[in-house]
Design a protein around this motif. Sequence first.
Motif, PDB file in Angstrom:
ATOM      1  N   ILE A  83       0.640  -1.205  -0.079  1.00  0.00           N
ATOM      2  CA  ILE A  83       0.235  -0.489   0.320  1.00  0.00           C
ATOM      3  C   ILE A  83       1.168   1.482  -0.051  1.00  0.00           C
ATOM      4  O   ILE A  83       0.633   2.367  -0.619  1.00  0.00           O
ATOM      5  CB  ILE A  83      -0.795  -0.428   1.387  1.00  0.00           C
ATOM      6  CG1 ILE A  83      -2.125  -1.013   0.772  1.00  0.00           C
ATOM      7  CG2 ILE A  83      -1.438   1.302   1.575  1.00  0.00           C
ATOM      8  CD1 ILE A  83      -2.491  -1.314   1.846  1.00  0.00           C
ATOM      9  N   TRP A  84       1.245   1.617   0.711  1.00  0.00           N
ATOM     10  CA  TRP A  84       2.950   2.603   0.752  1.00  0.00           C
ATOM     11  C   TRP A  84       3.509   2.852  -0.577  1.00  0.00           C
ATOM     12  O   TRP A  84       3.577   3.725  -1.283  1.00  0.00           O
ATOM     13  CB  TRP A  84       3.810   1.865   1.628  1.00  0.00           C
ATOM     14  CG  TRP A  84       3.925   2.284   3.284  1.00  0.00           C
ATOM     15  CD1 TRP A  84       3.721   1.377   4.298  1.00  0.00           C
ATOM     16  CD2 TRP A  84       3.922   3.484   3.757  1.00  0.00           C
ATOM     17  NE1 TRP A  84       3.599   1.884   4.974  1.00  0.00           N
ATOM     18  CE2 TRP A  84       3.351   3.648   4.895  1.00  0.00           C
ATOM     19  CE3 TRP A  84       3.753   5.127   3.529  1.00  0.00           C
ATOM     20  CZ2 TRP A  84       3.535   5.163   5.810  1.00  0.00           C
ATOM     21  CZ3 TRP A  84       4.212   6.195   4.429  1.00  0.00           C
ATOM     22  CH2 TRP A  84       3.963   5.911   6.059  1.00  0.00           C
ATOM     23  N   TYR A  85       3.850   1.363  -1.376  1.00  0.00           N
ATOM     24  CA  TYR A  85       4.269   1.660  -2.561  1.00  0.00           C
ATOM     25  C   TYR A  85       3.033   2.309  -3.591  1.00  0.00           C
ATOM     26  O   TYR A  85       3.588   3.312  -4.473  1.00  0.00           O
ATOM     27  CB  TYR A  85       4.882  -0.053  -3.397  1.00  0.00           C
ATOM     28  CG  TYR A  85       6.881  -0.260  -2.343  1.00  0.00           C
ATOM     29  CD1 TYR A  85       7.436   0.815  -2.469  1.00  0.00           C
ATOM     30  CD2 TYR A  85       6.950  -1.238  -1.388  1.00  0.00           C
ATOM     31  CE1 TYR A  85       8.915   0.519  -2.690  1.00  0.00           C
ATOM     32  CE2 TYR A  85       7.777  -1.040  -1.237  1.00  0.00           C
ATOM     33  CZ  TYR A  85       9.378  -0.636  -1.194  1.00  0.00           C
ATOM     34  OH  TYR A  85      10.210  -0.595  -0.943  1.00  0.00           O
ATOM     35  N   THR A  86       1.637   1.720  -3.465  1.00  0.00           N
ATOM     36  CA  THR A  86       1.451   1.476  -4.230  1.00  0.00           C
ATOM     37  C   THR A  86       1.075   3.686  -4.336  1.00  0.00           C
ATOM     38  O   THR A  86       0.314   4.504  -4.868  1.00  0.00           O
ATOM     39  CB  THR A  86      -0.627   0.898  -4.463  1.00  0.00           C
ATOM     40  OG1 THR A  86       0.580   0.010  -4.639  1.00  0.00           O
ATOM     41  CG2 THR A  86      -0.560   1.395  -6.069  1.00  0.00           C
ATOM     42  N   ALA A  87       0.291   3.599  -3.059  1.00  0.00           N
ATOM     43  CA  ALA A  87       0.248   4.843  -3.020  1.00  0.00           C
ATOM     44  C   ALA A  87       0.877   6.544  -2.985  1.00  0.00           C
ATOM     45  O   ALA A  87       1.056   7.076  -3.358  1.00  0.00           O
ATOM     46  CB  ALA A  87      -0.566   5.172  -1.149  1.00  0.00           C
ATOM     47  N   THR A  88       2.712   6.338  -2.635  1.00  0.00           N
ATOM     48  CA  THR A  88       3.188   6.908  -3.099  1.00  0.00           C
ATOM     49  C   THR A  88       3.689   6.549  -4.419  1.00  0.00           C
ATOM     50  O   THR A  88       3.816   7.837  -4.981  1.00  0.00           O
ATOM     51  CB  THR A  88       4.740   6.424  -2.726  1.00  0.00           C
ATOM     52  OG1 THR A  88       4.354   6.323  -0.869  1.00  0.00           O
ATOM     53  CG2 THR A  88       5.628   7.327  -2.977  1.00  0.00           C
ATOM     54  N   ALA A  89       3.863   6.516  -4.879  1.00  0.00           N
ATOM     55  CA  ALA A  89       3.322   6.370  -6.698  1.00  0.00           C
ATOM     56  C   ALA A  89       2.198   6.808  -7.255  1.00  0.00           C
ATOM     57  O   ALA A  89       2.084   8.183  -8.120  1.00  0.00           O
ATOM     58  CB  ALA A  89       3.329   4.595  -7.133  1.00  0.00           C
ATOM     59  N   ALA A  90       1.285   6.432  -6.669  1.00  0.00           N
ATOM     60  CA  ALA A  90      -0.366   7.218  -6.922  1.00  0.00           C
ATOM     61  C   ALA A  90      -0.417   8.509  -7.011  1.00  0.00           C
ATOM     62  O   ALA A  90      -1.137   9.435  -7.749  1.00  0.00           O
ATOM     63  CB  ALA A  90      -1.031   6.328  -6.771  1.00  0.00           C
ATOM     64  N   SER A  91       0.422   8.878  -5.583  1.00  0.00           N
ATOM     65  CA  SER A  91      -0.847   9.810  -4.731  1.00  0.00           C
ATOM     66  C   SER A  91       0.624  10.639  -4.074  1.00  0.00           C
ATOM     67  O   SER A  91      -0.114  10.764  -2.731  1.00  0.00           O
ATOM     68  CB  SER A  91      -1.735   9.709  -4.387  1.00  0.00           C
ATOM     69  OG  SER A  91      -2.509  10.399  -4.405  1.00  0.00           O
ATOM     70  N   PRO A  92       1.783  10.568  -4.236  1.00  0.00           N
ATOM     71  CA  PRO A  92       2.889  11.592  -3.277  1.00  0.00           C
ATOM     72  C   PRO A  92       2.270  12.492  -2.456  1.00  0.00           C
ATOM     73  O   PRO A  92       2.800  12.059  -1.031  1.00  0.00           O
ATOM     74  CB  PRO A  92       4.456  11.400  -4.308  1.00  0.00           C
ATOM     75  CG  PRO A  92       3.378  12.041  -6.095  1.00  0.00           C
ATOM     76  CD  PRO A  92       2.156  10.672  -6.150  1.00  0.00           C
ATOM     77  N   ARG A  93       2.026  13.053  -3.361  1.00  0.00           N
ATOM     78  CA  ARG A  93       1.297  13.983  -2.200  1.00  0.00           C
ATOM     79  C   ARG A  93       0.347  14.116  -1.157  1.00  0.00           C
ATOM     80  O   ARG A  93       0.640  14.273  -0.332  1.00  0.00           O
ATOM     81  CB  ARG A  93       1.166  15.437  -3.004  1.00  0.00           C
ATOM     82  CG  ARG A  93       2.347  16.533  -3.490  1.00  0.00           C
ATOM     83  CD  ARG A  93       1.666  17.610  -4.580  1.00  0.00           C
ATOM     84  NE  ARG A  93       2.835  18.660  -4.368  1.00  0.00           N
ATOM     85  CZ  ARG A  93       2.568  19.768  -4.403  1.00  0.00           C
ATOM     86  NH1 ARG A  93       1.209  19.870  -5.616  1.00  0.00           N
ATOM     87  NH2 ARG A  93       3.371  20.941  -4.704  1.00  0.00           N
ATOM     88  N   GLY A  94      -0.054  12.869  -1.452  1.00  0.00           N
ATOM     89  CA  GLY A  94      -1.625  12.368  -0.430  1.00  0.00           C
ATOM     90  C   GLY A  94      -0.520  12.077   0.679  1.00  0.00           C
ATOM     91  O   GLY A  94      -0.742  11.735   1.427  1.00  0.00           O
ATOM     92  N   ILE A  95       0.202  10.793   0.876  1.00  0.00           N
ATOM     93  CA  ILE A  95       1.448  10.387   1.213  1.00  0.00           C
ATOM     94  C   ILE A  95       2.288  10.897   1.688  1.00  0.00           C
ATOM     95  O   ILE A  95       2.107  11.570   3.477  1.00  0.00           O
ATOM     96  CB  ILE A  95       1.786   9.219   0.726  1.00  0.00           C
ATOM     97  CG1 ILE A  95       1.193   7.727   0.381  1.00  0.00           C
ATOM     98  CG2 ILE A  95       3.348   9.006   0.923  1.00  0.00           C
ATOM     99  CD1 ILE A  95       0.867   6.759   1.793  1.00  0.00           C
TER     100      ILE A  95
END
Length: 451
Positions: A83-95
């Motif tokens: 989830i960390w990897y996916t979220a970081t790629a999909a939404s870096p500023r969200g993370i």
Amino acid sequence: MEMLGLYPVFYVPNFGSAWLMGLTGTIHILASHTSVGAGMLFAFLAHKAYKEDRPELYDYMKRYGMFLLIFSYVIGSITGPGIWYTATAASPRGISALIHNFVWVWATEWVFFIYEVIGVFALVYFIDKIDRKTHLKLTYTFAIASVGTLALIIGIISFMMWPGNDAFYNTGSASDAFFGMNTFPHMFLRIGFMIMMSGIIGMIISSAMKKDNAALSKELTQKMGIVSLLGGFVTMFFFMWYIMTLPANASAILALPSNSGIILQRIILAILFSVYFLVAIFKPQWISRTLAIVMLFVIGISGVWPGEKLRESMRKPYVAGQYIYSNNIIARDVPGKGIKSEVPILAAKGFLKVDPWVPERLRTITPENKLEVGEMLTKRACSNCHSLETNGKYRPMATLIATKLPGKDAATINNYMKNVIGTGAVSYMPKIALPDEEYDAMAAWMATQVK
Ligand code: HEC
């Protein structure tokens, strides 16, 4: 020229990065919720085994613990960082927003998590090596650590939907971010679901014990039926409360015709599972291991997956805290964090001037590169919520234009972007105000995609 702190766009053709998040999230939720649920269930079973002197329950806990080690801890520990990897790629500023608000909350959660992982190994491997009183204490601490991970992570996930209070924007404080109005209903909703999951998994183990000890298998299947039914009720009750604590944009998404099926689907699912749990309680011998495994898949595929997809989409147009849009643009000022809205900057200068990832040759629009620029800008501004392929599965842009906009030509699209999206007139889409020539290039490209 001052550039915005944007990251490259991570584009998943046809399905969209949000679906990738939903998929990883669904698998993770099945695994992680089972483990927290089992933490509570083990405390209950160990208490019973100790007080009533029932050694056979230790055997059940051992088998259950083995299953948990593989199912929850291996799968959960892979999909968690996933989830960390996916979220970081999909939404870096969200993370980034989450880290900047909750770094210590997260650190604390990891301490609980490490305790949980060591605890489950200790519980399984030492079950017949340590005295029962120590084992009982261990199960209690395991349950507390498990629920602790949930309680901490829920404040963060609830913040993604919205801070739930206005104070946060001025104070920027972690507790204002953490304690929003939907934090607790969300927490109890999940606890109910976890209890239910622990029963659903428990039935897989108990139904497989028929050959060894039919009477015990029957008793445990019944108990798991009761546990699941109880968890199911708690889930339903808090789900209704949770729905009432959602922000207006989320309620607007829920009310969209494309989501009308989901409430009905939830009701059908609730009836189906109530029947299943009642069968487990009154006719436990009917529950076979195959049926129990099938029901686990049913809850995963038709319960968790649409639920997660809905939660992902209800946050729209934001991805975190109602100040980061899904397309990673900062939507409003957050004085408490020294953050400034980027919407006016984009309206004045456009992406081509302030997005550091635009290749030099595309920074100025020419008749030759106009379509290429249009595609690039559409990816940047819209692809987080719409797949751009004509047959895309994720809110396909071309299909929406073809069905919802009266004309399908560049002029209509341009007009729609300028007067609807550009003014923030629909609550589920970000306000994307851009200079005319950028709208023009995007509309020209989009028109080539509409059949
Ligand atoms: C934050 C997510 C998000 C972003 C970013 C986004 N949209 Fe949408 N869009 C939606 C949602 C949600 C719908 C409603 C879909 C439905 O009806 O099921 C929608 C619907 C539409 C529709 C159909 C008409 C309507 O009003 O429902 C069009 C056209 C559209 N979007 C174009 C765009 C364009 C062009 C961009 C980029 C400039 C964009 N969208 C960016 C979420 C988004």
